[in-house]
Design an enzyme around this catalytic site. Structure first.
Site, short mmCIF file in Angstrom:
data_model
loop_
_atom_site.label_atom_id
_atom_site.label_comp_id
_atom_site.label_asym_id
_atom_site.label_seq_id
_atom_site.Cartn_x
_atom_site.Cartn_y
_atom_site.Cartn_z
N GLU A 152 0.82 -1.22 0.00
CA GLU A 152 0.00 0.00 0.00
C GLU A 152 0.85 1.27 0.00
OE1 GLU A 152 -2.80 -0.64 3.25
OE2 GLU A 152 -4.11 -1.72 1.85
N ASP A 187 -8.50 -9.13 4.10
CA ASP A 187 -8.28 -7.94 4.91
C ASP A 187 -9.34 -7.79 5.99
OD1 ASP A 187 -7.30 -5.56 5.82
OD2 ASP A 187 -7.86 -4.38 4.06
N GLU A 226 -12.81 -2.06 11.78
CA GLU A 226 -12.81 -1.39 10.48
C GLU A 226 -13.90 -1.91 9.54
OE1 GLU A 226 -9.06 -1.68 8.52
OE2 GLU A 226 -9.79 -0.75 6.67
#
Ligand code: GCW
Length: 840
Positions: free
Chosen positions: A351, A425, A453
């Site tokens: 990332e 993820d 998240e």
């Protein structure tokens, strides 16, 4: 209202309680018999030589912020003693005195805490042999008797073991267990039980309404390094109450380390000024057994903030002396201020973060380069495997294995590779990461995400214990070099190191702490920190039991409270799976915040796009990773590879992780895929509706502020869950072209004016009665009741259907609009969101 309920109502004085003590609140035991028993057994606290073994302190004049209520301690045994004073005093509703054991006489009713070396009383009560099996962090809690006196001993081989035993003893009272005839011994299965803390990224526990923080110049993170304005005077090295509350809470579940900054690392944490602040934090946390680590940026040596001690980009060669010396210098500075500094967590070539691949090296080269630099200092490197370079393979899920698998055996002894539980993820459900079991010669840390998240952030009540239990107990079917199944091959076995006799072990939780009053944003998010710590200590624990412990410690003991809240928690994660990503359709999140749904979103990177994960088309839904698709299933050991690779044998909960499923495929329960899919969304929402009702039923038994705050969250949760259902079902329907099923578990037909109807709009001829005369739930086991009848035409009726799903009770209120025949045209039957978005 004024009579019956009062007996169990929480005293009004607690009604403003904000949750800031986490599960360490210690309210007085309200059951008189139990209280009398506890008071009879516990009359004094004996912690000999509690002040003797001072922990290292770097910071001269370390001090609390003005007006603090917590206080600094200098030894681990002071922390244990103070917790006993606070905890027992609170629970027993009267102070419990701290006493000596003069001439070796242990007072009757004493709680004696210590090690054999530090406490003569412990030395006399517990043999070295007794302590041999519990290691450095373990503890014994025993009911003893000497000279006619009964007392309790909490013993460890180390002061930290004693502190852990102290919390374990207090938790017995907090959960209303017996404190006599004790013979408890416990030792952690995993050596390093750490948190990773990302400061403000994915922070849902900051002190403003959105959970991101920002009030008083603070950024919302739990630790203040650079607050401005009103908060500036409170930056580290000043110590705030919440640091010590968090430290006590972490110690209470055995967490023993924390990487304090985001893996997208700001190199400012390596500057001398920041190191002084970190050292102060380390000083404050050290008595609780919590050690610090930092996340680093691989290219930190090029950062101008270190001038003149900087390197060029070309000098970031992991085999180069300059690179290694640079990291050694930084690590030495850290160790000078923080002697027990753990080491570094590294996100490299992921990332946008720099890494060894920028210079043509692989992850093994990079990890070993930094590891070599810090090995002489006894430090560790945690190198993350969260990489998904698009050049490696079209299927994102295959990439980490393809990069790391070949490196097994190459990593230095002081390197852990750190792997998320699943290959994508932190989704609410994933298959296990194929690297587990495959890195036979590498220490492998499991990374779980505590901060929610993808599981509802600070709005949704989602207890993650069941998710982690599922992960830790997942069978990898790992085999040895001869293809024989290993005996110990669950993910938990691999993480604790027994599968291959690894010498070291680690588990990491990405933490959910912030500067909100209750430290976690949603009151129920506290449970996730609690459950994480307890599973890190013993991954074989059951998540339901952990929920019950937490509920008792946090909300109270009335049977209604315990039963109801535990039930809410137990099914809450499966509900999230159901209304967000049912049957294995992963990552349908809006890219802006990873909260809401966006199944049609297409981004610049295909592997960030929901459409890439769902692969929706007129044939079906889901990503084909079978041998005839991307071939990802081949990364698993043979039994799983075969099971996942075949659409007939893959578990249905994982269906779309591995297969593109035809809309009309018959599933095991007999329904077609489309119908089952839509039902799953319904059930998920129905569970949230049930949770809202269940919570409301507890109003008289809970303190007002927390009750109201959770109630408000549940209302938002329900609306957002319905939003997920409607958005996703509506989007999928464009591809399936199929009508919404009217036989779902929460569906109902009603009879009005002699005609049966299932859709929201019910046309009724002029002059006929608008009343519902009959309700027939589609699920014969469901219950349906008319909550409201229409008075006229047009008018509205409300029918409630209550059923039981595989994960708990589900409720839906259907709203029917009764309209005159030939009036305005109704929505076509079954078109979303009308038939599915009608929860009242
Ligand atoms: O899930 C993603 C998050 C990023 C995070 C990344 C990672 C810190 O959206 O915020 O970066 O994972 O784990 O590195």
């Amino acid at each position: 209202m004024f009579g019956a309920g009062i007996a169990h109502a929480t005293p009004a004085a607690d009604d403003g309680y904000d949750g800031s003590s986490l599960w360490l609140r210690y309210p007085a035991v309200d059951d008189p018999r139990l209280l009398a028993g506890y008071r009879a057994s516990i009359t004094a606290i004996v912690v000999e030589n509690a002040d003797r073994t001072k922990v290292h302190r770097h910071t001269a004049n370390l001090s609390m912020a003005p007006g603090s209520t917590e206080h600094l301690v200098e030894t681990t045994l002071q922390a244990a003693r103070d917790e006993l004073v606070r905890g027992l005093g609170g629970l027993l509703g009267r102070p419990v005195p701290v006493r000596d054991a003069p001439g070796g006489r242990i007072p009757a009713g004493a709680v004696v805490a210590g090690t054999r070396t530090g406490s003569p009383a412990v030395h006399r009560s517990v043999s070295a042999g007794d302590l041999a099996a519990i290691g450095d962090d373990g503890y014994l809690v025993r009911s003893c008797r000497a000279g006619g006196q009964a007392f309790t001993v909490i013993a460890g081989n180390t002061d930290l073991g004693v502190l852990y035993g102290t919390f374990a003893f207090l938790q017995r009272l907090q959960t209303r267990q017996a404190v006599t005839h004790l013979n408890v011994s416990s030792a952690p299965r995993i050596r390093r039980r750490y948190l990773n803390y990302w400061e403000t990224e994915r922070l849902y526990a900051g002190n403003n309404a959105s959970g991101t923080g920002g009030l008083n110049g603070e950024n919302g993170a739990i630790f203040d390094f650079a607050a401005t304005g009103a908060g500036a005077a409170l930056n580290l090295p000043v110590i705030l109450d919440r640091y010590l509350v968090a430290a006590r809470a972490m110690a209470s579940v055995g967490i023993n380390g924390i990487t304090i900054n985001n893996v997208n690392a700001n190199s400012g944490y390596l500057t001398p000024a920041a190191i002084e602040q970190e050292a102060a934090l380390a000083d404050a946390l050290r008595p609780y057994g919590i050690r610090l680590a930092l996340s680093i940026n691989y290219a930190a040596p090029t950062d101008a903030r270190f001038a003149p001690d900087t390197l060029t980009r070309e000098q970031l060669d992991p085999y180069g002396a300059q690179f290694r010396d640079w990291w050694n210098r930084r690590a030495r500075r850290l160790q000078a201020a923080i002697p027990d500094f753990i080491g570094f967590t590294v996100k490299a070539n992921s990332e946008g973060q720099p890494g060894p691949q920028d210079l043509g090296y692989d992850h093994g080269d990079g990890a070993n380069g930094i590891a070599a630099a810090v090995a002489p200092l006894g430090m560790r490197i945690f190198w993350r495997t969260f990489v998904y370079n698009a050049d490696v393979d079209r299927d994102r899920l295959k990439r980490a294995y393809l990069e790391f698998g070949p490196l097994d055996g190459k990593f230095a002894d002081n390197v852990f590779i750190q792997t998320k539980n699943g290959p994508l993820d932190y989704q609410a459900r994933e298959p296990v990461h194929p690297l587990f079991g495959r890195m036979e010669h590498t220490d492998q840390a499991l990374e779980l995400q505590i901060t929610q998240e993808y599981t509802g952030q600070n709005t949704m009540l989602c207890y993650l214990g069941p998710l982690w239990e599922e992960v830790l107990k997942a069978d990898t079917y790992a085999t040895d070099e001869h293809g024989r199944l290993l005996r110990k091959r669950l993910v938990g076995d691999i993480v604790e190191g027994t599968t291959r006799s690894r010498p070291d072990s680690a588990i990491i939780g990405v933490a959910n702490l912030g500067n909100a009053d209750n430290l976690t944003g949603h009151h129920f998010a506290q449970a996730n920190l609690f459950a994480y710590g307890r599973l890190a200590w013993d991954w074989t624990a059951g998540s339901r039991n952990l929920a019950e412990d937490w509920v008792r410690m946090t909300w109270g003991h009335h049977p209604d409270v315990v039963r109801t809240i535990v039930a809410m928690m137990t099914g809450s994660r499966e509900a999230v799976v159901s209304y967000q990503t049912p049957l294995g359709v992963a990552h349908q999140f809006r890219s802006s915040d990873h909260y809401g749904p966006a199944p049609g979103e297409r981004l610049s990177r295909e592997d960030w796009s929901p459409v890439y994960y769902n692969q929706a088309d007129s044939a079906g839904l889901g990503y084909d990773r079978s041998p005839t698709g991307s071939g990802f299933t081949a990364q698993y050991f043979p039994i799983l590879a075969a099971r996942y690779g075949d659409i007939d044998s893959v578990p249905e909960d994982l269906l779309m992780w591995f297969h593109h499923v035809p809309w009309d495929r018959r599933l095991r329960g007999g329904r077609i895929f489309w119908d089952e899919l839509v039902s799953r969304y319904e059930l998920g929402v129905g569970y949230v509706t049930w949770m809202r009702h269940a919570w409301d039923s507890l109003e008289a038994r809970l303190d007002a502020r927390r009750f109201a705050e959770v109630k408000a969250k549940l209302a938002a949760h329900e609306a957002d869950a319905a939003g997920w259902r409607d958005t996703c079902v509506g989007y999928w329907q464009q591809f399936s072209g199929l009508a919404l099923p009217d036989d779902g578990p929460l569906s109902v037909a009603v009879v009005v004016a002699g005609t049966s109807a299932t859709s929201r709009r019910i046309p009724v001829p002029a002059g006929a009665s608008p009343r519902i005369t009959k309700v027939v739930p589609a699920d014969p086991a469901a219950r349906a009741e008319v909550l409201a009848q229409p008075r006229s035409v047009p008018g509205q009726a409300v029918v409630r259907v209550t059923a039981t799903s595989s994960f708990g009770p589900v409720v839906k209120d259907h709203v029917f609009d009764v309209v005159p025949t030939g009036g305005e045209p109704g929505a076509p039957p079954g078109s979303p969101p009308a038939a599915h978005g009608t929860g009242a």
